[in-house]
Motif scaffolding. Structure first.
Motif, PDB file in Angstrom:
ATOM      1  N   THR A   6       0.835  -1.202   0.000  1.00 33.94           N
ATOM      2  CA  THR A   6       0.000   0.000   0.000  1.00 33.94           C
ATOM      3  C   THR A   6       0.871   1.253   0.000  1.00 33.94           C
ATOM      4  O   THR A   6       0.625   2.191  -0.772  1.00 33.94           O
ATOM      5  CB  THR A   6      -0.949   0.003   1.217  1.00 33.94           C
ATOM      6  OG1 THR A   6      -1.798  -1.142   1.135  1.00 33.94           O
ATOM      7  CG2 THR A   6      -1.791   1.267   1.274  1.00 33.94           C
ATOM      8  N   ILE A   7       1.890   1.262   0.831  1.00 34.35           N
ATOM      9  CA  ILE A   7       2.778   2.435   0.893  1.00 34.35           C
ATOM     10  C   ILE A   7       3.556   2.573  -0.414  1.00 34.35           C
ATOM     11  O   ILE A   7       3.729   3.684  -0.937  1.00 34.35           O
ATOM     12  CB  ILE A   7       3.719   2.354   2.115  1.00 34.35           C
ATOM     13  CG1 ILE A   7       2.914   2.267   3.412  1.00 34.35           C
ATOM     14  CG2 ILE A   7       4.683   3.541   2.136  1.00 34.35           C
ATOM     15  CD1 ILE A   7       1.820   3.307   3.593  1.00 34.35           C
ATOM     16  N   TYR A  10       1.225   4.090  -2.878  1.00 34.47           N
ATOM     17  CA  TYR A  10       1.034   5.497  -2.499  1.00 34.47           C
ATOM     18  C   TYR A  10       2.152   6.360  -3.101  1.00 34.47           C
ATOM     19  O   TYR A  10       1.898   7.373  -3.751  1.00 34.47           O
ATOM     20  CB  TYR A  10       1.017   5.546  -0.974  1.00 34.47           C
ATOM     21  CG  TYR A  10       0.994   6.872  -0.279  1.00 34.47           C
ATOM     22  CD1 TYR A  10      -0.213   7.483   0.054  1.00 34.47           C
ATOM     23  CD2 TYR A  10       2.180   7.488   0.133  1.00 34.47           C
ATOM     24  CE1 TYR A  10      -0.236   8.681   0.762  1.00 34.47           C
ATOM     25  CE2 TYR A  10       2.160   8.683   0.832  1.00 34.47           C
ATOM     26  CZ  TYR A  10       0.951   9.270   1.147  1.00 34.47           C
ATOM     27  OH  TYR A  10       0.938  10.455   1.848  1.00 34.47           O
ATOM     28  N   TYR A  11       3.399   5.940  -2.902  1.00 35.00           N
ATOM     29  CA  TYR A  11       4.525   6.724  -3.428  1.00 35.00           C
ATOM     30  C   TYR A  11       4.688   6.575  -4.935  1.00 35.00           C
ATOM     31  O   TYR A  11       5.099   7.534  -5.602  1.00 35.00           O
ATOM     32  CB  TYR A  11       5.810   6.379  -2.689  1.00 35.00           C
ATOM     33  CG  TYR A  11       5.842   7.016  -1.323  1.00 35.00           C
ATOM     34  CD1 TYR A  11       5.727   8.396  -1.172  1.00 35.00           C
ATOM     35  CD2 TYR A  11       5.962   6.244  -0.174  1.00 35.00           C
ATOM     36  CE1 TYR A  11       5.734   8.984   0.080  1.00 35.00           C
ATOM     37  CE2 TYR A  11       5.972   6.839   1.082  1.00 35.00           C
ATOM     38  CZ  TYR A  11       5.854   8.201   1.203  1.00 35.00           C
ATOM     39  OH  TYR A  11       5.856   8.790   2.441  1.00 35.00           O
ATOM     40  N   PHE A  22      -3.428   8.290  -5.922  1.00 45.02           N
ATOM     41  CA  PHE A  22      -2.816   8.660  -4.648  1.00 45.02           C
ATOM     42  C   PHE A  22      -3.893   8.818  -3.569  1.00 45.02           C
ATOM     43  O   PHE A  22      -3.834   8.200  -2.505  1.00 45.02           O
ATOM     44  CB  PHE A  22      -2.027   9.956  -4.851  1.00 45.02           C
ATOM     45  CG  PHE A  22      -1.314  10.475  -3.640  1.00 45.02           C
ATOM     46  CD1 PHE A  22      -0.113   9.930  -3.231  1.00 45.02           C
ATOM     47  CD2 PHE A  22      -1.828  11.548  -2.936  1.00 45.02           C
ATOM     48  CE1 PHE A  22       0.564  10.427  -2.123  1.00 45.02           C
ATOM     49  CE2 PHE A  22      -1.172  12.056  -1.833  1.00 45.02           C
ATOM     50  CZ  PHE A  22       0.030  11.494  -1.425  1.00 45.02           C
ATOM     51  N   LEU A  25      -5.882   5.809  -2.076  1.00 50.38           N
ATOM     52  CA  LEU A  25      -5.222   4.976  -1.063  1.00 50.38           C
ATOM     53  C   LEU A  25      -5.403   5.520   0.355  1.00 50.38           C
ATOM     54  O   LEU A  25      -4.935   4.913   1.315  1.00 50.38           O
ATOM     55  CB  LEU A  25      -3.740   4.831  -1.395  1.00 50.38           C
ATOM     56  CG  LEU A  25      -3.479   4.009  -2.662  1.00 50.38           C
ATOM     57  CD1 LEU A  25      -2.062   4.221  -3.155  1.00 50.38           C
ATOM     58  CD2 LEU A  25      -3.770   2.539  -2.408  1.00 50.38           C
ATOM     59  N   LEU A  26      -6.078   6.663   0.484  1.00 50.22           N
ATOM     60  CA  LEU A  26      -6.303   7.278   1.793  1.00 50.22           C
ATOM     61  C   LEU A  26      -7.657   6.884   2.361  1.00 50.22           C
ATOM     62  O   LEU A  26      -8.666   6.846   1.645  1.00 50.22           O
ATOM     63  CB  LEU A  26      -6.261   8.804   1.676  1.00 50.22           C
ATOM     64  CG  LEU A  26      -4.976   9.429   1.166  1.00 50.22           C
ATOM     65  CD1 LEU A  26      -5.148  10.945   1.078  1.00 50.22           C
ATOM     66  CD2 LEU A  26      -3.791   9.061   2.035  1.00 50.22           C
ATOM     67  N   LYS A  43      -9.931  13.330   3.918  1.00 48.92           N
ATOM     68  CA  LYS A  43      -9.387  13.229   2.569  1.00 48.92           C
ATOM     69  C   LYS A  43      -9.488  14.553   1.817  1.00 48.92           C
ATOM     70  O   LYS A  43      -8.593  14.903   1.056  1.00 48.92           O
ATOM     71  CB  LYS A  43     -10.115  12.125   1.805  1.00 48.92           C
ATOM     72  CG  LYS A  43      -9.397  11.707   0.543  1.00 48.92           C
ATOM     73  CD  LYS A  43     -10.166  10.678  -0.255  1.00 48.92           C
ATOM     74  CE  LYS A  43     -10.051   9.314   0.335  1.00 48.92           C
ATOM     75  NZ  LYS A  43     -10.520   8.257  -0.606  1.00 48.92           N
ATOM     76  N   LYS A 114      -6.203   0.997   3.920  1.00 47.01           N
ATOM     77  CA  LYS A 114      -5.908   2.350   3.443  1.00 47.01           C
ATOM     78  C   LYS A 114      -5.076   3.104   4.469  1.00 47.01           C
ATOM     79  O   LYS A 114      -5.062   2.768   5.643  1.00 47.01           O
ATOM     80  CB  LYS A 114      -7.203   3.105   3.169  1.00 47.01           C
ATOM     81  CG  LYS A 114      -8.039   2.405   2.102  1.00 47.01           C
ATOM     82  CD  LYS A 114      -8.973   3.347   1.459  1.00 47.01           C
ATOM     83  CE  LYS A 114      -9.699   2.589   0.360  1.00 47.01           C
ATOM     84  NZ  LYS A 114     -10.019   3.411  -0.741  1.00 47.01           N
ATOM     85  N   VAL A 115      -4.413   4.154   4.015  1.00 43.27           N
ATOM     86  CA  VAL A 115      -3.609   5.004   4.892  1.00 43.27           C
ATOM     87  C   VAL A 115      -4.562   5.831   5.750  1.00 43.27           C
ATOM     88  O   VAL A 115      -5.367   6.605   5.222  1.00 43.27           O
ATOM     89  CB  VAL A 115      -2.679   5.921   4.065  1.00 43.27           C
ATOM     90  CG1 VAL A 115      -1.984   6.932   4.973  1.00 43.27           C
ATOM     91  CG2 VAL A 115      -1.668   5.091   3.281  1.00 43.27           C
TER      92      VAL A 115
END
Length: 133
Positions: A6-7, A10-11, A22, A25-26, A43, A114-115
């Protein structure tokens, strides 16, 4: 996806400037601790922050190292920010396309895949020395 995946996603989305991927993923109630700044929640607030950042800065993150807890609830990343200062950000030195290279890191909580929290850190004085000189 695992926490580390997931991270990474994200990046990867950040580096592609794919803000839809991007932000997807939140978690809806993501908590964002801005480096040497305030804590924002949600968000929509994160999307607004990214709009501002993408207007003022062009950044690509390299040398990414991602670590995650065994239970998948927490993660961290360390990386190098390769950036260009495009538009003057309030309270900071005047922008004129200065380039910078800055070590940085982030800490994450994950919830429901999710983040749910991101706390970023970089040395602001180092950045100012690079762009203000």
């Amino acid at each position: 996806m695992t926490a580390a995946e997931t991270i990474r996603a994200y990046y990867d989305a950040f580096n592609r400037q794919d803000m839809d991927a991007f932000l997807a993923l939140l978690h809806d109630e993501v908590v964002h601790d801005i480096n040497q700044g305030e804590r924002q929640t949600g968000k929509a607030a994160f999307a607004s922050f990214m709009d501002h950042m993408n207007r003022c800065y062009r950044e690509n993150l390299t040398e990414m190292v991602i670590m995650a807890s065994a239970d998948g609830k927490r993660a961290s990343a360390e990386f190098i920010v390769n950036g260009e200062y495009l538009v003057t950000d309030e309270g900071l030195p005047e922008a004129n396309g200065q380039k910078y290279v800055l070590p940085a890191g982030a800490f994450f909580d994950l919830k429901e895949g999710k983040v749910s929290r991101v706390t970023n850190y970089y040395n602001l004085n180092d950045w100012i020395a690079q762009v203000g000189a």
